[in-house]
Design an enzyme around this catalytic site. Structure first.
Site, PDB file in Angstrom:
ATOM      1  N   VAL A 324      13.361  12.180 -34.661  1.00 51.51           N
ATOM      2  CA  VAL A 324      14.187  13.003 -33.780  1.00 51.51           C
ATOM      3  C   VAL A 324      13.372  13.496 -32.592  1.00 51.51           C
ATOM      4  O   VAL A 324      13.861  13.605 -31.463  1.00 51.51           O
ATOM      5  CB  VAL A 324      14.805  14.182 -34.556  1.00 51.51           C
ATOM      6  CG1 VAL A 324      15.498  15.160 -33.616  1.00 51.51           C
ATOM      7  CG2 VAL A 324      15.794  13.667 -35.591  1.00 51.51           C
ATOM      8  N   ALA A 325      12.096  13.790 -32.819  1.00 50.12           N
ATOM      9  CA  ALA A 325      11.243  14.263 -31.728  1.00 50.12           C
ATOM     10  C   ALA A 325      11.070  13.213 -30.649  1.00 50.12           C
ATOM     11  O   ALA A 325      10.867  13.539 -29.479  1.00 50.12           O
ATOM     12  CB  ALA A 325       9.873  14.668 -32.284  1.00 50.12           C
ATOM     13  N   GLU A 329      17.561  13.216 -27.234  1.00 53.01           N
ATOM     14  CA  GLU A 329      18.983  13.385 -27.548  1.00 53.01           C
ATOM     15  C   GLU A 329      19.807  13.819 -26.342  1.00 53.01           C
ATOM     16  O   GLU A 329      20.979  13.470 -26.224  1.00 53.01           O
ATOM     17  CB  GLU A 329      19.151  14.427 -28.670  1.00 53.01           C
ATOM     18  CG  GLU A 329      18.567  14.010 -30.007  1.00 53.01           C
ATOM     19  CD  GLU A 329      17.076  14.316 -30.090  1.00 53.01           C
ATOM     20  OE1 GLU A 329      16.453  13.903 -31.078  1.00 53.01           O
ATOM     21  OE2 GLU A 329      16.549  14.967 -29.153  1.00 53.01           O
ATOM     22  N   ASP A 371      32.992  -7.554   5.063  1.00 52.76           N
ATOM     23  CA  ASP A 371      34.142  -8.114   5.750  1.00 52.76           C
ATOM     24  C   ASP A 371      34.133  -7.594   7.179  1.00 52.76           C
ATOM     25  O   ASP A 371      33.363  -6.700   7.526  1.00 52.76           O
ATOM     26  CB  ASP A 371      35.418  -7.678   5.016  1.00 52.76           C
ATOM     27  CG  ASP A 371      36.627  -8.495   5.431  1.00 52.76           C
ATOM     28  OD1 ASP A 371      36.439  -9.531   6.074  1.00 52.76           O
ATOM     29  OD2 ASP A 371      37.757  -8.073   5.117  1.00 52.76           O
ATOM     30  N   ASP A 673      38.846  -5.551   2.008  1.00 56.28           N
ATOM     31  CA  ASP A 673      40.089  -4.799   1.922  1.00 56.28           C
ATOM     32  C   ASP A 673      41.272  -5.647   1.489  1.00 56.28           C
ATOM     33  O   ASP A 673      42.320  -5.108   1.154  1.00 56.28           O
ATOM     34  CB  ASP A 673      40.417  -4.134   3.261  1.00 56.28           C
ATOM     35  CG  ASP A 673      40.506  -5.152   4.405  1.00 56.28           C
ATOM     36  OD1 ASP A 673      40.288  -6.347   4.144  1.00 56.28           O
ATOM     37  OD2 ASP A 673      40.790  -4.741   5.534  1.00 56.28           O
ATOM     38  N   ASP A 677      39.461 -10.687  -1.076  1.00 58.03           N
ATOM     39  CA  ASP A 677      38.117 -10.157  -1.319  1.00 58.03           C
ATOM     40  C   ASP A 677      37.903  -9.770  -2.783  1.00 58.03           C
ATOM     41  O   ASP A 677      36.765  -9.535  -3.194  1.00 58.03           O
ATOM     42  CB  ASP A 677      37.873  -8.911  -0.453  1.00 58.03           C
ATOM     43  CG  ASP A 677      37.956  -9.210   1.022  1.00 58.03           C
ATOM     44  OD1 ASP A 677      37.337 -10.194   1.446  1.00 58.03           O
ATOM     45  OD2 ASP A 677      38.638  -8.471   1.743  1.00 58.03           O
ATOM     46  N   GLU A 742       6.339  17.619 -28.681  1.00 55.68           N
ATOM     47  CA  GLU A 742       6.963  17.784 -29.986  1.00 55.68           C
ATOM     48  C   GLU A 742       6.327  16.879 -31.034  1.00 55.68           C
ATOM     49  O   GLU A 742       6.201  17.247 -32.212  1.00 55.68           O
ATOM     50  CB  GLU A 742       8.454  17.483 -29.878  1.00 55.68           C
ATOM     51  CG  GLU A 742       9.232  18.463 -29.017  1.00 55.68           C
ATOM     52  CD  GLU A 742      10.614  17.970 -28.642  1.00 55.68           C
ATOM     53  OE1 GLU A 742      11.403  18.778 -28.126  1.00 55.68           O
ATOM     54  OE2 GLU A 742      10.899  16.767 -28.850  1.00 55.68           O
TER      55      GLU A 742
END
Length: 952
Positions: A324-325, A329, A371, A673, A677, A742
């Site tokens: 976990v260290a 998380e 474009d 647009d 495209d 940790e």
């Protein structure tokens, strides 16, 4: 994604057969269909044979026939976009590697709690805490993605909702989805074409195919048969998704739904895989490495401690704490929210990002395939120069708003009057949120605007000189003619069109209102004037007139022995902010490639105006030339030309170019647009659609939508994306450095023979999610630095965890680890109690682990200040310039104080109250960390300023 014909339209002609509804024996009924006719052959058939091939009739289908075909071929709809439902989308949040590791750890911890005797409540707390972390991250990720999904636009809006149809000889207005093959559709200016149709009648009909082909010019349509060739080039066909800009006509439907050309582009878009962004790839790689290291380290420590006689379950929980260290998380939630901050910043700059990870990918963009029409230009044709009476006249003002003037308008008034009368377009004044617009051909709209700027009232002129006859534009003649009745009862013809074609039909030129014979010298003068306007990148039209006898003169009389009135030069003006944006891209090392369906000369003219092309010889390549290149030739083309324009290209060409650029290691952004495209927008690393003028298909395929349609917003978004990447690195250094703080005390206790852990897994989770998340988010919200666009884009393969980043993590984490190890073992040794006598409830042990947790929290406050800059001193940047960071750090320390002093939290975390002297010691360690980092930055700045040889 292949649609079913029964649900999404007719594919009959595309499969080489025609729909059949049985033999026709009664008059007025459709004749038997020809099964050998394919869609590509329809344009070459005479009108009667078109109806025969489609098993239709000029009167249209009967209601019964239409219903039968509707049942057979389905509605005229595109397949619904495959949206992921909520539950699968939520479930996907638990497939992240970090989530999988934590879920497995939580499940095993629940199992350990069930097996241990007696059961330790701390084990159950740990199991629920790990599960809570997963649920929190999943909830945040789901909320962000669901919010982004709601910004997507519906594809169905692109298909017109209603159309006019002949059914059994009666004109009806029906929903467009009810169309079937062989329906006869009535078309007028302003209509959206509801399906792919073959024209059977056409009066001055012109359509805008920009959504399909990218070509901005309106194109004339005819009803006569044309030679067989590419379907999109057939001048007697109109296609779903395009617009009628002028004239009227009737057309018979030969393809509906997914079988249309528009549907083909949809299928191409749907088949294109969504590309993973560089950050997605790097985060996934990081998750694999971190998870692997965490699992391996936990397993090794478990294997080391079990033979020493430690209880099995306690040893497992201990090893789980190590794992976990090492797992950050809070990283998924921090990353999601940090990217969401970038999304909001971009939204304030008119760039709507639909996928969070696309924010960072923008920062690594190395090529923009843009474009032309509507992206670089305003999509509003404008007359800027007039030539009459041997003199050029400037026209001031751009766009469709008739605001501006014509210099010395007197000599050109008759030129503009003739041009305006020889137009079918209409200038529409502002309505609601919409400004001035043109109904009809945009070129004609530009002439109407110029006439208004010269003070002409076109409506009054049309009333005074009504039109009595006309000869529509024809691509062979390249001319359009109209005949008008003057107030005195005589008739005059006005002609406009291509300069050389019109000049060849002139025998006089207007000089101050008087026709003068057109000599070779004056003819050469006109040609030179037209060439001069064309050399400026302008589209040039010539205008002429002649008196005619009668209201219905033959075409050869109308378009011969003309008097030339003058020339009009027009162009689609670039957006004023685009040039600065292009310059910013150049400074940032971003290459711009224009990819358009327009003519090469038009594309080059626009590219020069906005600064994409600056050299004398850009490389201009058409779609036909691209077809002749194999992959090796295309790679050589893309690598060898700094200024590249790709013109007359199809959707397949755009996708091929994007793929080739990605093959070269480029991070590609594509703007567009139109529906044409969409495939390239989806296939690109970053698809950028236009929000105001773009089609729904383009917006659906893109991951970013520009609400103001401005290319300049792309440059701003790239800068923000680079800033986001820098900020991500800052909080990664911040988060991973404390993971070392940790882990190291746990390893030190193991090898020192201490039976208990210096920091529990629940304490680690409290740090990761309680004290560290808010400062990490504040680092993610650091403002954009001024020099962010002054460096080239980072390489696609550059790792998020580079050597420099890892070195900085180890440096800062090592200092924190030394500090917390020192306070822990100093507290343990000062008590004089042997290691073997310590228990979890011992007050000295509780004070020691509280010191470790508080030491990490306090040092992280100083660490957050340290990582704000890479080389610059944080004191020079300003300690208080990010007040959110200061506030977040103070919140973390306050939370730690509550864990230390509040009895309910003491029971949960097994902590004890700290004395003021303890806090002073911890603050001293934190200040030492900041001083060490400032010293490192000073050394880096010092080395950077040394000349070669190391001497000043």
């Amino acid at each position: 994604m292949s649609p079913e014909p029964a649900h999404h339209g007719s594919a009959a002609l595309h499969e080489g057969r025609a729909p059949a509804s049985g033999p026709a024996t009664e008059p007025g009924e459709p004749v038997r269909a020809r099964p050998d006719v394919s869609a590509s052959a329809v344009p070459s058939l005479p009108v009667p044979e078109v109806f025969a091939a489609l098993d239709g009739a000029p009167r249209g289908l009967t209601p019964a026939e239409a219903a039968a075909r509707q049942a057979r071929y389905g509605p005229n709809d595109l397949p619904a976009v495959g949206r992921v439902r909520l539950w699968p989308r939520l479930a996907a949040q638990f497939t992240d590697l970090f989530a999988v590791v934590l879920l497995v750890a939580s499940a095993i911890t629940f199992l350990a709690y069930a097996l241990e005797q007696p059961r330790d409540p701390a084990t159950l707390q740990l199991a629920f805490a790990i599960l809570g972390v997963v649920l929190l991250n999943a909830g945040i990720g789901f909320a962000q993605e669901y919010s982004a999904e709601r910004t997507a636009q519906s594809l169905q809006a692109m298909v017109p909702h209603a159309c006019r149809v002949l059914r059994d000889g009666e004109r009806q207005e029906l929903p467009a989805r009810d169309l079937v093959p062989a329906d006869v559709v009535v078309l007028e200016a302003g209509d959206a074409v509801p399906a792919d149709c073959r024209l059977v009648e056409a009066q001055e009909l012109a359509v805008n195919n920009a959504a399909l082909t990218g070509e901005s010019d309106a194109v004339a349509r005819v009803a006569d048969p044309v030679p067989q060739g590419p379907l999109l080039e057939a001048r007697n066909c109109v296609f779903m998704g395009t617009d009628v800009v002028a004239g009227t006509g009737k057309a018979v439907v030969f393809a509906t739904g997914a079988a249309t050309e528009f549907g083909r582009i949809f299928r191409l878009t749907a088949a294109a895989p969504r590309q993973k962004t560089p950050l997605q790839q790097q985060v996934a790689a990081m998750a694999r490495r971190v998870a692997g290291v965490a699992l391996a380290t936990g397993a090794i420590l478990f294997a080391v401690r079990v033979p020493s006689g430690q209880p099995f379950v306690d040893t497992f929980v201990f090893s789980l704490g190590v794992m976990v260290a090492l797992v950050p998380e809070g990283l998924p939630a921090t990353l999601s929210v940090s990217l969401a901050i970038g999304v909001r910043r971009m939204a304030r700059r008119h760039a709507l990002v639909k996928q969070l990870l696309a924010v960072e990918a923008l920062g690594s963009t190395s090529v923009v395939c843009t474009d032309k029409t509507g992206t670089l230009t305003q999509a509003e044709m404008t007359v800027v120069q007039l030539w009459a009476d041997g003199v050029a006249h400037a026209v001031v003002g751009v766009g469709y708003a008739p605001v501006g003037e014509v210099t010395d308008a007197g000599p050109v008034r008759e030129l503009l009057r003739a041009a305006a009368l020889c137009c079918d377009a209409r200038l529409v004044p502002p309505s609601g949120p919409h400004g001035w617009c043109v109904l009809g051909d945009t070129t004609e709209g530009a002439l109407l605007v110029a006439a208004a700027k010269a003070g002409l009232d076109t409506a009054a002129e049309e009333a005074r000189t009504p039109r009595v006859a006309e000869h529509p534009f024809d691509s062979v003649r390249k001319l359009m003619s109209t005949v008008h009745r003057d107030p005195d009862g005589t008739y005059v013809a006005y002609v406009k069109g291509a300069p050389l074609e019109l000049l060849a039909r002139c025998d006089a030129v207007d000089r101050t209102g008087t026709p003068v014979p057109l000599t070779e010298a004056s003819r050469a003068e006109v040609v030179a004037a037209a060439d001069g306007l064309a050399g400026q990148g302008l589209r040039v039209l010539a205008v002429a007139r002649r008196r005619v006898a009668g209201s219905r003169p033959p075409l050869e009389d109308v378009e011969s022995r003309l008097t030339l009135l003058g020339l009009a030069g027009m162009y689609d003006p670039p957006r004023p902010e685009v040039r600065d944006a292009v310059d910013a891209c150049r400074r940032a090392g971003i290459r711009i490639v224009m990819v358009t369906g327009d003519h090469p000369l038009t594309a080059e003219a626009v590219a020069r105006r906005v600064g994409i092309v600056r050299g004398p010889d850009p490389t201009v390549v058409t779609g036909a030339a691209l077809d002749a290149l194999d992959d090796g030739g295309l790679d050589a083309l893309l690598a060898g030309s700094a200024e590249l324009l790709l013109c007359r290209v199809s959707p397949e060409h755009k996708m091929r170019v994007v793929t080739a650029l990605q093959r070269r290691g480029e991070v590609v952004a594509v703007t567009g647009d139109g529906a044409n495209d969409a495939p390239a927008l989806k296939h690109a690393d970053i698809g950028v659609a236009m929000g105001a003028s773009g089609t729904d298909v383009a917006r659906e395929a893109a991951v970013m939508v520009l609400m103001d349609d401005s290319f300049a917003s792309i440059t701003t978004a790239v800068g923000l994306g680079r800033s986001v990447y820098r900020n991500i690195r800052k909080f990664l250094i911040y988060l991973f450095s404390h993971n070392i703080a940790e882990l190291v005390p746990i390893l030190a206790a193991t090898f020192a023979g201490f039976p208990l852990v210096p920091i529990t897994a629940v304490q680690i989770l409290a740090i990761d999610l309680g004290s560290d998340v808010l400062p990490a988010l504040a680092l993610g919200a650091e403002p954009m630095e001024k020099d962010v666009m002054d460096s080239p884009p980072r390489p696609r393969r550059e790792r998020l965890f580079s050597t420099a980043v890892i070195g900085r993590i180890l440096f800062l984490g090592g200092i924190q680890a030394l500090g917390v190890c020192a306070v822990f073992f100093w507290h343990i040794h000062a008590s004089g109690i042997p290691y073997a006598h310590f228990t979890k409830s011992d007050p000295v042990y509780r004070e020691a682990i509280t010191m470790v947790q508080a030491g990490i929290v306090v040092s992280q406050f100083f660490n957050a200040l340290a990582v704000r800059t890479d080389r610059q001193s944080v004191f020079r940047a300003g300690l208080l310039s990010n007040p959110w960071l200061i506030g977040a750090g103070c919140f973390g320390i306050a939370l730690m104080a509550a864990i230390s002093y509040a009895p309910p939290l003491q029971a949960v975390f097994n902590t004890a109250p700290l004395a003021p002297a303890d806090w002073a010691v911890l603050a001293g360690f934190g200040a030492l960390l900041l001083a060490a980092e400032e010293s490192r930055k000073w050394v880096l700045r010092h080395r950077r300023t040394l000349p070669k040889g190391g001497k000043r």
